[in-house]
Design an enzyme around this catalytic site. Structure first.
Site, PDB file in Angstrom:
ATOM      1  N   LYS A 125       0.834  -1.212   0.000  1.00 35.77           N
ATOM      2  CA  LYS A 125       0.000   0.000   0.000  1.00 35.77           C
ATOM      3  C   LYS A 125       0.869   1.262   0.000  1.00 35.77           C
ATOM      4  CE  LYS A 125      -3.238   2.960   0.582  1.00 35.77           C
ATOM      5  NZ  LYS A 125      -4.159   3.331  -0.481  1.00 35.77           N
ATOM      6  N   CYS A 165      -3.475  10.544   1.569  1.00 32.12           N
ATOM      7  CA  CYS A 165      -2.798   9.299   1.166  1.00 32.12           C
ATOM      8  C   CYS A 165      -1.452   9.590   0.512  1.00 32.12           C
ATOM      9  CB  CYS A 165      -3.690   8.506   0.206  1.00 32.12           C
ATOM     10  SG  CYS A 165      -5.144   7.833   1.002  1.00 32.12           S
TER      11      CYS A 165
HETATM   12  N1  NAD Z   1     -10.032   8.207   2.258  1.00 34.50           N
HETATM   13  C1  NAD Z   1      -9.376   7.524   1.338  1.00 34.50           C
HETATM   14  O1  NAD Z   1      -9.513   7.774   0.141  1.00 34.50           O
HETATM   15  C2  NAD Z   1      -8.438   6.391   1.730  1.00 34.50           C
HETATM   16  C3  NAD Z   1      -7.988   5.523   0.727  1.00 34.50           C
HETATM   17  C4  NAD Z   1      -7.183   4.450   1.072  1.00 34.50           C
HETATM   18  C5  NAD Z   1      -6.822   4.273   2.412  1.00 34.50           C
HETATM   19  N2  NAD Z   1      -7.247   5.150   3.373  1.00 34.50           N
HETATM   20  C6  NAD Z   1      -6.854   4.896   4.758  1.00 34.50           C
HETATM   21  O2  NAD Z   1      -7.983   4.429   5.480  1.00 34.50           O
HETATM   22  C7  NAD Z   1      -7.890   4.846   6.841  1.00 34.50           C
HETATM   23  C8  NAD Z   1      -9.148   5.603   7.217  1.00 34.50           C
HETATM   24  O3  NAD Z   1      -9.201   6.763   6.420  1.00 34.50           O
HETATM   25  P1  NAD Z   1     -10.549   7.598   6.243  1.00 34.50           P
HETATM   26  O4  NAD Z   1     -10.287   8.536   5.116  1.00 34.50           O
HETATM   27  O5  NAD Z   1     -11.713   6.701   6.197  1.00 34.50           O
HETATM   28  O6  NAD Z   1     -10.548   8.406   7.648  1.00 34.50           O
HETATM   29  P2  NAD Z   1     -11.730   9.309   8.232  1.00 34.50           P
HETATM   30  O7  NAD Z   1     -11.082  10.325   9.097  1.00 34.50           O
HETATM   31  O8  NAD Z   1     -12.656   9.729   7.134  1.00 34.50           O
HETATM   32  O9  NAD Z   1     -12.565   8.291   9.152  1.00 34.50           O
HETATM   33  C9  NAD Z   1     -12.045   7.690  10.280  1.00 34.50           C
HETATM   34  C10 NAD Z   1     -13.197   7.487  11.285  1.00 34.50           C
HETATM   35  O10 NAD Z   1     -12.674   6.737  12.383  1.00 34.50           O
HETATM   36  C11 NAD Z   1     -13.259   7.231  13.575  1.00 34.50           C
HETATM   37  N3  NAD Z   1     -12.411   6.805  14.684  1.00 34.50           N
HETATM   38  C12 NAD Z   1     -11.218   7.283  15.083  1.00 34.50           C
HETATM   39  N4  NAD Z   1     -10.738   6.580  16.105  1.00 34.50           N
HETATM   40  C13 NAD Z   1     -11.647   5.613  16.374  1.00 34.50           C
HETATM   41  C14 NAD Z   1     -11.731   4.565  17.328  1.00 34.50           C
HETATM   42  N5  NAD Z   1     -10.748   4.342  18.197  1.00 34.50           N
HETATM   43  N6  NAD Z   1     -12.828   3.782  17.332  1.00 34.50           N
HETATM   44  C15 NAD Z   1     -13.822   3.983  16.458  1.00 34.50           C
HETATM   45  N7  NAD Z   1     -13.793   4.965  15.507  1.00 34.50           N
HETATM   46  C16 NAD Z   1     -12.717   5.763  15.472  1.00 34.50           C
HETATM   47  C17 NAD Z   1     -13.340   8.730  13.351  1.00 34.50           C
HETATM   48  O11 NAD Z   1     -14.295   9.332  14.205  1.00 34.50           O
HETATM   49  C18 NAD Z   1     -13.742   8.790  11.866  1.00 34.50           C
HETATM   50  O12 NAD Z   1     -15.152   8.828  11.711  1.00 34.50           O
HETATM   51  C19 NAD Z   1      -6.615   5.669   6.947  1.00 34.50           C
HETATM   52  O13 NAD Z   1      -5.552   4.860   7.361  1.00 34.50           O
HETATM   53  C20 NAD Z   1      -6.387   6.121   5.514  1.00 34.50           C
HETATM   54  O14 NAD Z   1      -5.025   6.405   5.259  1.00 34.50           O
HETATM   55  C21 NAD Z   1      -8.063   6.193   3.053  1.00 34.50           C
END
Ligand code: NAD
Length: 433
Positions: A215, A269
């Site tokens: 990744k 990312c």
């Molecule tokens: N957004 C993208 O396009 C994308 C693409 C690939 C990978 N990722 C990866 O996916 C992961 C999540 O990214 P995202 O964009 O969805 O983040 P985000 O900030 O949109 O969502 C994360 C959610 O997790 C919740 N959260 C935080 N700590 C928590 C806990 N201990 N228990 C329960 N909920 C909790 C937050 O309140 C939030 O709603 C990251 O590692 C990111 O790098 C994101």
């Protein structure tokens, strides 16, 4: 897990990745509990509504919530499969912060039982899944944990990263290939069986550390190649060349495919993940580190060039087109367009008009700058300078007739037919800046 049968699933973290994932799993017929620390997120989803913008997600969430397949809570409950999709930011020194992953791991450990599968989806530095496993082993000495026992383990732990494109998340969640890395091969097989329920793309199994690195490598590859394009764009400015023309011609070579320059690299990312590799192997990563620097520097270059254009035309009103970190989405995190525009707003105040169809209002840093938000039609009518920072479709389709007389600084190359004479003027301004 029930013998028939579809597993009960708990998705931890209901953001841009977790919520679409939870909804797609629910659509496959599994009962899904979404866990989030935000009461607002939980309440919104339980009303059948969504708190993020993503194509077709509203209808899907509304459907699975009303059929009783998806619900959300701030308290965890037992399930058969746990999918963790919480943030993995970096700190001010670019060191990865996996505290959210470990907090999610603590929640999961509290309800874990024999037979369960735990899958980490958050983009993570190499070794994070091992750390998650160690934490679970520490908190649950009653369970046999993979890699910590010679017997068949009670639970399976795996890493499976997300590679979806915002704006196409639902389609890509289903159709993209997935790399599934197990702590052991058995863990990988258990996770594979789960993904097969809703993924049509090919699922390839490996070990957890290789999947974590895969990744990071994907995003570092993008960053390095975009840095090459951005560096070329600055060279072209220095030489008074049209970078878009040069790239178009170079890409006619059958084995050359130069990417598209822009105002920098944003999002959570591509601008973040390369640092996880640099942090893990600082001595071995001069190229990846330099690419990060080039892409960050491009933002300063755009600011300098835009300022020169605005200062050279003191009577002109300025429209900055776009705040999002990429086209056709409402995500403004780490966005170079947002950063450039806020810098211009602080310097030029009410001369700056912001056009962002995906924002209901301007972000907080625009407060008291005097900058205002207008729509693209008003911008074309009232502003003499157009600074293109995001390639939203709604900007791309503006016909030449409506912008031919404008002074245009197009950082995305969306208007190749823009009169060349303006481009040369821009280049001259950049050189004298
Ligand atoms: N957004 C993208 O396009 C994308 C693409 C690939 C990978 N990722 C990866 O996916 C992961 C999540 O990214 P995202 O964009 O969805 O983040 P985000 O900030 O949109 O969502 C994360 C959610 O997790 C919740 N959260 C935080 N700590 C928590 C806990 N201990 N228990 C329960 N909920 C909790 C937050 O309140 C939030 O709603 C990251 O590692 C990111 O790098 C994101």
């Amino acid at each position: 897990m029930k013998s028939d049968s579809k597993p009960d699933v708990c998705v931890v973290g209901l953001g841009y990745i977790g919520l679409p994932t939870a909804a797609v799993i629910a659509r496959a017929g599994c009962k899904v509990l979404g866990l989030d620390v935000s009461q607002n997120v939980v309440d919104t989803i339980n009303r059948g509504e969504i708190h993020i913008e993503e194509v077709d997600l509203d209808g899907l969430v509304q459907g699975v919530v009303s059929r009783g397949l998806l619900s959300a809570a701030t308290e965890i409950a037992p399930a058969d499969v746990f999918v963790i999709a919480v943030p993995t930011p970096f700190d001010k020194d670019h060191a990865p912060d996996i505290s959210y992953v470990l907090a999610a791991g603590r929640s999961v450990a509290a309800v874990l039982k024999a037979g369960d599968v735990v899958i980490l989806e958050s983009t993570s530095p190499v070794g994070t899944t091992d750390q998650l496993r160690d934490l679970i082993a520490e908190l649950r000495p009653d369970l046999k944990i993979p890699g910590k026992t010679r017997d068949i383990p009670d639970v399976s732990i795996a890493y499976c990263p997300e590679r979806v494109l915002p704006g196409r998340i639902l389609e890509e969640l289903t159709n993209n290939d997935r790399s599934i890395g197990g702590i052991t091969p058995r863990c990988a097989r258990k996770a594979l069986a789960f993904y097969k329920r809703f993924v049509r793309g090919e699922c390839v199994t490996t070990d957890a550390r290789s999947a974590e690195m895969t990744k990071l490598v994907e995003n570092a590859y993008r960053d390095v190649n975009i840095a090459f394009a951005n560096e070329l764009s600055m060279v072209a400015d220095r030489m008074g060349l049209d970078v878009w023309e040069v790239i178009r011609l170079a890409n006619r070579h059958p084995r050359v495919n130069i990417l598209t320059p822009g105002p920098g690299v944003g999002g959570h990312c591509i601008a973040v993940d390369p640092w996880f590799i640099v942090h893990g192997a600082p001595e071995e990563t001069p190229l990846i580190r330099t690419a990060r620097g080039v892409n960050d520097h491009k933002m300063s270059h755009v600011i300098a060039k835009a300022e020169a254009l605005v200062e050279a035309n003191p009577e002109a009103k300025v429209a900055c087109l776009g705040l999002a970190f990429k086209a056709n989405i409402d995500d403004f995190r780490e966005s170079p367009a947002r950063f450039v525009t806020s810098r211009l707003a602080r310097k030029f105040g009410s001369r700056i008009h912001v056009v962002e169809p995906y924002a209901a209002q301007l972000p907080i840093e625009f407060t008291d700058t005097g900058a205002v938000q207008i729509d693209i039609d008003d911008a074309l009518e009232t502003c003499e300078i157009l600074i293109v920072l995001v390639d939203h479709d709604v900007f791309r389709v503006v016909p030449l007739a409506e912008r031919a007389e404008k002074l245009v600084y197009d950082t995305r190359g969306i208007w190749p037919d823009q009169p060349r004479v303006v481009r040369e003027e821009e280049a001259r301004l950049a050189l004298t800046a």
